[in-house]
Design a protein around this motif. Sequence first.
Motif, PDB file in Angstrom:
ATOM      1  N   LEU A  19       0.769  -1.230  -0.008  1.00 38.97           N
ATOM      2  CA  LEU A  19      -0.040  -0.129   0.048  1.00 38.97           C
ATOM      3  C   LEU A  19       0.785   1.347  -0.081  1.00 38.97           C
ATOM      4  CD1 LEU A  19      -2.690  -1.157   2.623  1.00 38.97           C
ATOM      5  CD2 LEU A  19      -3.189  -0.204   0.100  1.00 38.97           C
ATOM      6  N   ARG A  20       2.098   1.208   0.580  1.00 36.71           N
ATOM      7  CA  ARG A  20       2.672   2.366   0.726  1.00 36.71           C
ATOM      8  C   ARG A  20       3.701   2.343  -0.520  1.00 36.71           C
ATOM      9  NH1 ARG A  20       1.507   0.643   5.798  1.00 36.71           N
ATOM     10  NH2 ARG A  20       1.474   2.253   7.306  1.00 36.71           N
ATOM     11  N   ASN A  21       4.079   1.203  -1.066  1.00 36.25           N
ATOM     12  CA  ASN A  21       5.131   1.434  -2.373  1.00 36.25           C
ATOM     13  C   ASN A  21       4.430   1.517  -3.566  1.00 36.25           C
ATOM     14  OD1 ASN A  21       7.228   0.995  -0.520  1.00 36.25           O
ATOM     15  ND2 ASN A  21       7.014  -1.365  -0.716  1.00 36.25           N
ATOM     16  N   ARG A  22       3.055   1.043  -3.678  1.00 38.00           N
ATOM     17  CA  ARG A  22       2.543   1.303  -4.961  1.00 38.00           C
ATOM     18  C   ARG A  22       3.076   0.725  -6.353  1.00 38.00           C
ATOM     19  NH1 ARG A  22      -1.738   4.796  -3.295  1.00 38.00           N
ATOM     20  NH2 ARG A  22      -2.951   4.064  -5.234  1.00 38.00           N
ATOM     21  N   ASP A  23       3.561  -0.262  -6.064  1.00 38.63           N
ATOM     22  CA  ASP A  23       4.463  -0.935  -7.346  1.00 38.63           C
ATOM     23  C   ASP A  23       3.231  -1.672  -8.087  1.00 38.63           C
ATOM     24  OD1 ASP A  23       5.645  -2.527  -8.975  1.00 38.63           O
ATOM     25  OD2 ASP A  23       7.429  -2.872  -7.634  1.00 38.63           O
ATOM     26  N   PRO A  24       3.026  -1.216  -9.307  1.00 35.52           N
ATOM     27  CA  PRO A  24       2.175  -1.757 -10.322  1.00 35.52           C
ATOM     28  C   PRO A  24       2.219  -3.247 -10.627  1.00 35.52           C
ATOM     29  CG  PRO A  24       2.847   0.334 -11.212  1.00 35.52           C
ATOM     30  CD  PRO A  24       3.812  -0.029 -10.055  1.00 35.52           C
ATOM     31  N   GLU A  25       3.593  -3.716 -10.517  1.00 37.23           N
ATOM     32  CA  GLU A  25       3.965  -5.181 -10.725  1.00 37.23           C
ATOM     33  C   GLU A  25       3.573  -6.003  -9.676  1.00 37.23           C
ATOM     34  OE1 GLU A  25       8.005  -6.196 -12.298  1.00 37.23           O
ATOM     35  OE2 GLU A  25       7.536  -4.636 -13.724  1.00 37.23           O
ATOM     36  N   VAL A  26       3.564  -5.549  -8.402  1.00 37.45           N
ATOM     37  CA  VAL A  26       3.328  -6.010  -7.330  1.00 37.45           C
ATOM     38  C   VAL A  26       1.840  -6.201  -7.041  1.00 37.45           C
ATOM     39  CG1 VAL A  26       3.199  -6.027  -4.525  1.00 37.45           C
ATOM     40  CG2 VAL A  26       5.187  -5.644  -6.027  1.00 37.45           C
ATOM     41  N   TRP A  27       0.881  -5.234  -7.544  1.00 37.94           N
ATOM     42  CA  TRP A  27      -0.522  -5.150  -7.426  1.00 37.94           C
ATOM     43  C   TRP A  27      -1.225  -6.236  -8.471  1.00 37.94           C
ATOM     44  CZ3 TRP A  27      -3.710  -4.219  -3.562  1.00 37.94           C
ATOM     45  CH2 TRP A  27      -3.150  -3.290  -2.647  1.00 37.94           C
ATOM     46  N   GLU A  28      -0.499  -6.105  -9.424  1.00 37.00           N
ATOM     47  CA  GLU A  28      -0.863  -7.311 -10.623  1.00 37.00           C
ATOM     48  C   GLU A  28      -0.781  -8.767  -9.957  1.00 37.00           C
ATOM     49  OE1 GLU A  28      -2.339  -7.066 -13.575  1.00 37.00           O
ATOM     50  OE2 GLU A  28      -2.864  -5.158 -12.957  1.00 37.00           O
ATOM     51  N   GLU A  29       0.080  -8.667  -9.129  1.00 34.35           N
ATOM     52  CA  GLU A  29       0.160 -10.124  -8.704  1.00 34.35           C
ATOM     53  C   GLU A  29      -0.962 -10.446  -7.630  1.00 34.35           C
ATOM     54  OE1 GLU A  29       2.045 -12.925  -9.174  1.00 34.35           O
ATOM     55  OE2 GLU A  29       3.237 -12.086 -10.658  1.00 34.35           O
ATOM     56  N   LEU A  30      -1.225  -9.261  -6.883  1.00 30.77           N
ATOM     57  CA  LEU A  30      -1.999  -9.244  -5.624  1.00 30.77           C
ATOM     58  C   LEU A  30      -3.431  -9.428  -6.000  1.00 30.77           C
ATOM     59  CD1 LEU A  30      -0.297  -6.428  -3.319  1.00 30.77           C
ATOM     60  CD2 LEU A  30      -0.912  -9.061  -2.714  1.00 30.77           C
ATOM     61  N   VAL A  31      -3.788  -9.095  -7.331  1.00 33.94           N
ATOM     62  CA  VAL A  31      -5.050  -9.319  -7.689  1.00 33.94           C
ATOM     63  C   VAL A  31      -5.338 -10.383  -8.785  1.00 33.94           C
ATOM     64  CG1 VAL A  31      -5.670  -6.767  -7.332  1.00 33.94           C
ATOM     65  CG2 VAL A  31      -4.696  -7.334  -9.548  1.00 33.94           C
ATOM     66  N   SER A  32      -4.297 -11.099  -8.730  1.00 35.13           N
ATOM     67  CA  SER A  32      -4.283 -12.365  -9.772  1.00 35.13           C
ATOM     68  C   SER A  32      -5.304 -13.049  -9.360  1.00 35.13           C
ATOM     69  CB  SER A  32      -2.881 -12.918  -9.800  1.00 35.13           C
ATOM     70  OG  SER A  32      -2.594 -13.597  -8.506  1.00 35.13           O
ATOM     71  N   ASP A  33      -5.847 -14.055 -10.127  1.00 35.01           N
ATOM     72  CA  ASP A  33      -7.033 -15.021  -9.748  1.00 35.01           C
ATOM     73  C   ASP A  33      -6.465 -15.836  -8.468  1.00 35.01           C
ATOM     74  OD1 ASP A  33      -8.256 -14.028 -11.688  1.00 35.01           O
ATOM     75  OD2 ASP A  33      -8.240 -15.915 -13.363  1.00 35.01           O
ATOM     76  N   ALA A  34      -5.217 -16.314  -8.533  1.00 32.96           N
ATOM     77  CA  ALA A  34      -5.097 -17.014  -7.292  1.00 32.96           C
ATOM     78  C   ALA A  34      -4.846 -16.394  -5.981  1.00 32.96           C
ATOM     79  CB  ALA A  34      -3.489 -17.437  -7.563  1.00 32.96           C
ATOM     80  N   TYR A  35      -4.763 -14.960  -5.965  1.00 31.30           N
ATOM     81  CA  TYR A  35      -4.501 -14.183  -4.672  1.00 31.30           C
ATOM     82  C   TYR A  35      -5.529 -13.214  -4.573  1.00 31.30           C
ATOM     83  CZ  TYR A  35       0.174 -16.279  -4.110  1.00 31.30           C
ATOM     84  OH  TYR A  35       1.166 -16.956  -3.689  1.00 31.30           O
ATOM     85  N   VAL A  36      -6.472 -12.929  -5.417  1.00 32.46           N
ATOM     86  CA  VAL A  36      -7.158 -11.622  -5.408  1.00 32.46           C
ATOM     87  C   VAL A  36      -8.212 -11.882  -4.085  1.00 32.46           C
ATOM     88  CG1 VAL A  36      -8.797 -12.356  -6.936  1.00 32.46           C
ATOM     89  CG2 VAL A  36      -8.843  -9.875  -6.532  1.00 32.46           C
ATOM     90  N   GLU A  37      -8.714 -12.843  -3.923  1.00 40.03           N
ATOM     91  CA  GLU A  37      -9.792 -13.041  -2.720  1.00 40.03           C
ATOM     92  C   GLU A  37      -9.038 -12.890  -1.333  1.00 40.03           C
ATOM     93  OE1 GLU A  37     -13.574 -15.749  -4.203  1.00 40.03           O
ATOM     94  OE2 GLU A  37     -11.661 -16.758  -4.441  1.00 40.03           O
ATOM     95  N   GLN A  38      -8.000 -13.477  -1.542  1.00 40.30           N
ATOM     96  CA  GLN A  38      -7.181 -13.268  -0.134  1.00 40.30           C
ATOM     97  C   GLN A  38      -6.795 -11.935   0.088  1.00 40.30           C
ATOM     98  OE1 GLN A  38      -2.867 -14.244  -0.155  1.00 40.30           O
ATOM     99  NE2 GLN A  38      -3.111 -15.417   1.682  1.00 40.30           N
ATOM    100  N   THR A  39      -6.420 -11.181  -1.093  1.00 40.41           N
ATOM    101  CA  THR A  39      -6.287  -9.503  -0.688  1.00 40.41           C
ATOM    102  C   THR A  39      -7.103  -8.850  -0.297  1.00 40.41           C
ATOM    103  OG1 THR A  39      -4.485 -10.011  -2.651  1.00 40.41           O
ATOM    104  CG2 THR A  39      -5.222  -7.765  -2.060  1.00 40.41           C
ATOM    105  N   GLU A  40      -8.336  -9.113  -1.063  1.00 38.60           N
ATOM    106  CA  GLU A  40      -9.812  -8.693  -0.416  1.00 38.60           C
ATOM    107  C   GLU A  40      -9.845  -8.975   1.038  1.00 38.60           C
ATOM    108  OE1 GLU A  40     -14.365  -7.741  -1.503  1.00 38.60           O
ATOM    109  OE2 GLU A  40     -13.633  -9.711  -1.627  1.00 38.60           O
ATOM    110  N   ARG A  41      -9.717 -10.065   1.613  1.00 43.40           N
ATOM    111  CA  ARG A  41      -9.712 -10.196   3.021  1.00 43.40           C
ATOM    112  C   ARG A  41      -9.056  -9.600   3.782  1.00 43.40           C
ATOM    113  NH1 ARG A  41      -9.601 -15.774   1.313  1.00 43.40           N
ATOM    114  NH2 ARG A  41      -7.422 -15.861   2.390  1.00 43.40           N
ATOM    115  N   VAL A  42      -7.640  -9.463   3.423  1.00 45.94           N
ATOM    116  CA  VAL A  42      -6.678  -8.818   4.132  1.00 45.94           C
ATOM    117  C   VAL A  42      -7.004  -7.184   4.220  1.00 45.94           C
ATOM    118  CG1 VAL A  42      -4.249  -7.810   4.026  1.00 45.94           C
ATOM    119  CG2 VAL A  42      -4.583 -10.364   3.870  1.00 45.94           C
ATOM    120  N   LEU A  43      -7.532  -6.494   2.934  1.00 45.34           N
ATOM    121  CA  LEU A  43      -7.882  -5.287   3.095  1.00 45.34           C
ATOM    122  C   LEU A  43      -9.098  -4.939   4.059  1.00 45.34           C
ATOM    123  CD1 LEU A  43      -7.374  -4.349  -0.714  1.00 45.34           C
ATOM    124  CD2 LEU A  43      -5.922  -3.717   1.020  1.00 45.34           C
TER     125      LEU A  43
END
Length: 280
Positions: A21-45
């Motif tokens: 959230l602080r670094n805002r690296d686009p490549e990192v966020w692409e991984e965070l919202v990939s199909d494998a991780y996006v539901e977990q990322t939403e839970r964390v947020l």
Amino acid sequence: MGLPYAPDDDHAADRFVNLALRNRDPEVWEELVSDAYVEQTERVLLGMLDRIAADRAHRRAERDAARARLSAGETSRAEYDREVADEGDRARKTAHFEALVREQHRLVAARVRRLRGEDVRDELMSLVVALGTAIDAHRTAVVAGGGEPRGADRALWERLSALDVPVASGRTSLEALVKDHTAAQDDHGRVLAGMLLDLAGDGSSVARADLLDVWKRTVAPTLTSQEKAEFAAKGKGSLVTDKLRKTLGVLERRGLVNRTDQSLELLDRPGLVELAAGRA
């Protein structure tokens, strides 16, 4: 690049997302919202937002306690002022972080909805409600006109009660869903008609900016946080302004108002009075 934790390790994900959230690296966020991780990322947020809300409630209780100590003479004004200043700094930092979390959650939630097919479901449900509303309006018009309904008319009307659709609480008939939808529209229509009359006074038009301001202050408190969050997840903007847009559309179709770029023209003041009074 891959993420350094598994999709079920929410503890590690929380630390990683906090940094992201602080670094805002686009490549990192692409991984965070990939199909494998996006539901977990939403839970964390969502977990972060829950903790922010709990912390805000705790700070509010601390402020109340500090005021009580000051009133009771248990602390000095200088000490109280220092506590207030420190609290203000923490509140500003928290508000900034919360804005980052909410911004990312809005984007992430939209990806989750697409992954689950919820955006398609909502679009289909909107079409079903629109169709049901048209059938109900057709029935009302035929009955009000005193004509004898044809067999095709009756068969069409029967589908309203025979067809059941999924809702949050289970399933209900399309007729009941249309009734609830119409009632909600009527409620907002009455509110909007009253606002237009108040803002216009003796005039014949209302500035759209003025209406939006009053509408937000009046309608926003009636909407739950869950409703707002679910709508925001659809990526369609603000639920409050969406309800205004749809309600204005209803009034336009009734011939009560006309929208221009900057204002709303009141075409049928008596009709607006009837609607505001709940008689239309």
